[in-house]
Write a protein that holds these residues in place. Sequence first.
Motif, short mmCIF file in Angstrom:
data_model
loop_
_atom_site.label_atom_id
_atom_site.label_comp_id
_atom_site.label_asym_id
_atom_site.label_seq_id
_atom_site.Cartn_x
_atom_site.Cartn_y
_atom_site.Cartn_z
N SER A 274 0.82 -1.22 0.00
CA SER A 274 0.00 0.00 0.00
C SER A 274 0.86 1.27 0.00
O SER A 274 0.34 2.37 0.17
CB SER A 274 -0.95 0.00 1.20
OG SER A 274 -0.20 0.08 2.41
N LEU A 275 2.15 1.13 -0.18
CA LEU A 275 3.04 2.30 -0.26
C LEU A 275 3.60 2.40 -1.67
O LEU A 275 3.99 1.39 -2.27
CB LEU A 275 4.20 2.16 0.74
CG LEU A 275 3.86 2.17 2.23
CD1 LEU A 275 5.11 1.86 3.06
CD2 LEU A 275 3.25 3.50 2.66
N SER A 276 3.67 3.63 -2.18
CA SER A 276 4.28 3.83 -3.51
C SER A 276 5.78 3.62 -3.41
O SER A 276 6.36 3.56 -2.31
CB SER A 276 4.00 5.25 -3.99
OG SER A 276 4.71 6.17 -3.16
N GLU A 277 6.43 3.56 -4.57
CA GLU A 277 7.89 3.46 -4.57
C GLU A 277 8.51 4.67 -3.87
O GLU A 277 9.48 4.53 -3.11
CB GLU A 277 8.42 3.38 -6.01
CG GLU A 277 8.17 2.04 -6.65
CD GLU A 277 8.95 1.84 -7.95
OE1 GLU A 277 9.21 0.70 -8.31
OE2 GLU A 277 9.30 2.87 -8.59
N ALA A 278 7.96 5.85 -4.12
CA ALA A 278 8.53 7.06 -3.51
C ALA A 278 8.37 7.02 -1.98
O ALA A 278 9.27 7.43 -1.24
CB ALA A 278 7.85 8.30 -4.09
N GLU A 279 7.24 6.51 -1.52
CA GLU A 279 7.03 6.40 -0.06
C GLU A 279 7.98 5.38 0.55
O GLU A 279 8.53 5.59 1.63
CB GLU A 279 5.57 6.06 0.23
CG GLU A 279 4.63 7.23 -0.03
CD GLU A 279 3.17 6.85 -0.27
OE1 GLU A 279 2.34 7.77 -0.39
OE2 GLU A 279 2.85 5.63 -0.35
N ALA A 307 9.39 -6.59 -8.85
CA ALA A 307 9.14 -5.18 -8.50
C ALA A 307 10.18 -4.70 -7.51
O ALA A 307 10.68 -3.56 -7.60
CB ALA A 307 7.73 -5.03 -7.91
N ASP A 308 10.55 -5.55 -6.55
CA ASP A 308 11.56 -5.14 -5.58
C ASP A 308 12.95 -5.02 -6.21
O ASP A 308 13.72 -4.12 -5.87
CB ASP A 308 11.58 -6.11 -4.39
CG ASP A 308 10.44 -5.82 -3.42
OD1 ASP A 308 9.89 -4.69 -3.46
OD2 ASP A 308 10.08 -6.71 -2.63
N GLU A 309 13.24 -5.92 -7.14
CA GLU A 309 14.53 -5.80 -7.85
C GLU A 309 14.60 -4.48 -8.60
O GLU A 309 15.63 -3.78 -8.59
CB GLU A 309 14.73 -6.99 -8.80
CG GLU A 309 15.19 -8.24 -8.05
CD GLU A 309 15.30 -9.47 -8.96
OE1 GLU A 309 15.78 -10.50 -8.45
OE2 GLU A 309 14.91 -9.40 -10.14
N ALA A 310 13.49 -4.13 -9.24
CA ALA A 310 13.46 -2.87 -10.00
C ALA A 310 13.61 -1.67 -9.05
O ALA A 310 14.33 -0.71 -9.35
CB ALA A 310 12.15 -2.77 -10.78
N PHE A 312 15.13 -1.64 -6.10
CA PHE A 312 16.53 -1.59 -5.63
C PHE A 312 17.43 -0.97 -6.71
O PHE A 312 18.32 -0.18 -6.40
CB PHE A 312 17.02 -3.00 -5.26
CG PHE A 312 16.75 -3.37 -3.83
CD1 PHE A 312 15.56 -3.00 -3.22
CD2 PHE A 312 17.68 -4.08 -3.08
CE1 PHE A 312 15.30 -3.34 -1.89
CE2 PHE A 312 17.44 -4.40 -1.75
CZ PHE A 312 16.25 -4.04 -1.16
N ALA A 313 17.19 -1.34 -7.97
CA ALA A 313 18.02 -0.80 -9.05
C ALA A 313 17.82 0.72 -9.14
O ALA A 313 18.80 1.47 -9.26
CB ALA A 313 17.66 -1.48 -10.37
N LYS A 314 16.58 1.18 -9.03
CA LYS A 314 16.32 2.62 -9.12
C LYS A 314 16.99 3.38 -7.99
O LYS A 314 17.44 4.51 -8.15
CB LYS A 314 14.81 2.91 -9.02
CG LYS A 314 14.04 2.70 -10.28
CD LYS A 314 12.63 3.25 -10.10
CE LYS A 314 11.69 2.65 -11.11
NZ LYS A 314 10.30 3.12 -10.95
N LEU A 315 17.02 2.76 -6.80
CA LEU A 315 17.52 3.47 -5.62
C LEU A 315 19.00 3.18 -5.35
O LEU A 315 19.58 3.75 -4.41
CB LEU A 315 16.69 3.09 -4.38
CG LEU A 315 15.19 3.41 -4.46
CD1 LEU A 315 14.46 2.95 -3.19
CD2 LEU A 315 14.95 4.90 -4.68
#
Length: 333
Positions: A274-279, A307-310, A312-315
Amino acid sequence: MNDLSNGAVMNRKWTVEAVEALFALPFNDLLFRAQSVHREHFDPNAVQLSTLISVKTGGCSEDCGYCSQSARHDTALERQQLLDVAEVVAAAQAAKAQGATRFCMGAAWRGPKDRDLEPVLDMVREVKALGLETCVTLGLLKPGQAARLKAAGLDYYNHNLDTAPEFYGQVVTTHTYDDRLDTLGQVREAGIHVCCGGIVGMGESRRVRAGLIAELASLDPQPESVPINRLVKVAGTPLAAEADLDPLEFVRTIAVARITLPRSHVRLSAGRRSLSEAEQALCFLAGANSMFYGDKLLTTGNPDVAADEALFAKLGLRPEPVQEGARRCAGHD
Ligand code: SAM
Ligand code: DTB
Ligand code: SF4
């Protein structure tokens, strides 16, 4: 220092008022402080990954208002008796292959009977032999049970305080806060690492959230692992219609946990869907450095691994190696 008869020692380093004052800081000041504390003790870009499995599902005698597994709520959950050891080991192997370093086995019990413990000890032994850290969450323990778990190779016992003492009775009536503290004392006494956190978003006030954090921060020694769960609203539970907690208040809760529990792994736990990537990114900035990894929690969903791998890559985040966690825990035991 205030010695409790149950063996858990409360040092009252953090009063509820002092924790409330942290919650009240301007958001930027709070996050800067949390990230500064985080960098003193941890690699800021490493996140510990734990995978969960429910080894016994539903039909629990307790009435925890948030829980899908209570026999007292009509949640349409399919019950499942204790899994075979082989099935659990296969799931642990898959979790390891995906990159998890800790495997956490949960059972919907008020607490284990001695005969229930035997197969769980086998699960712990076999999962440990795979080179994973082991964690179980089985409810209230009876004298002697923690020592048996330790002898089987258990690294962590998860047992949450869940909320502040004054709010606990509004959420659970079938056991008490002191019962939970007693089990935490037994786990500590047996030399098992303590994983202890709570749930926010159950309709509690900010003062109650501060009370939970003050209680966790006052455990002495502090828990090695602190899961902060955001209520997952399950149809049929008394809390199903609760209003959403503001995500920024959730981020504040993580930051306050990081500041008051500086050497603990703070886990961004249930509720990530229920949290966005930004949150979620703000939660990591606030000092979260552990999370559940894998498509399922116990009975509800979690973001999928892709989704979690993506994310982690973004951050630019990376999984924390198991050795690092072990070394840091050894350092403050
Ligand atoms: N029966 C054991 C006990 O109560 O300690 C172990 C399992 S229980 C499901 C473990 C923890 O999961 C709870 O203490 C609570 O913090 C968390 N939890 C359970 N249901 C949840 C929900 N709907 N949303 C968020 N966290 C939840
Ligand atoms: C914890 O603090 N959170 C996990 C783990 N410890 C056992 C459990 C979350 C459960 C979320 C609801 C469910 O999937 O049933
Ligand atoms: Fe759920 Fe654990 Fe409470 Fe049972 S004791 S209802 S499994 S949270």
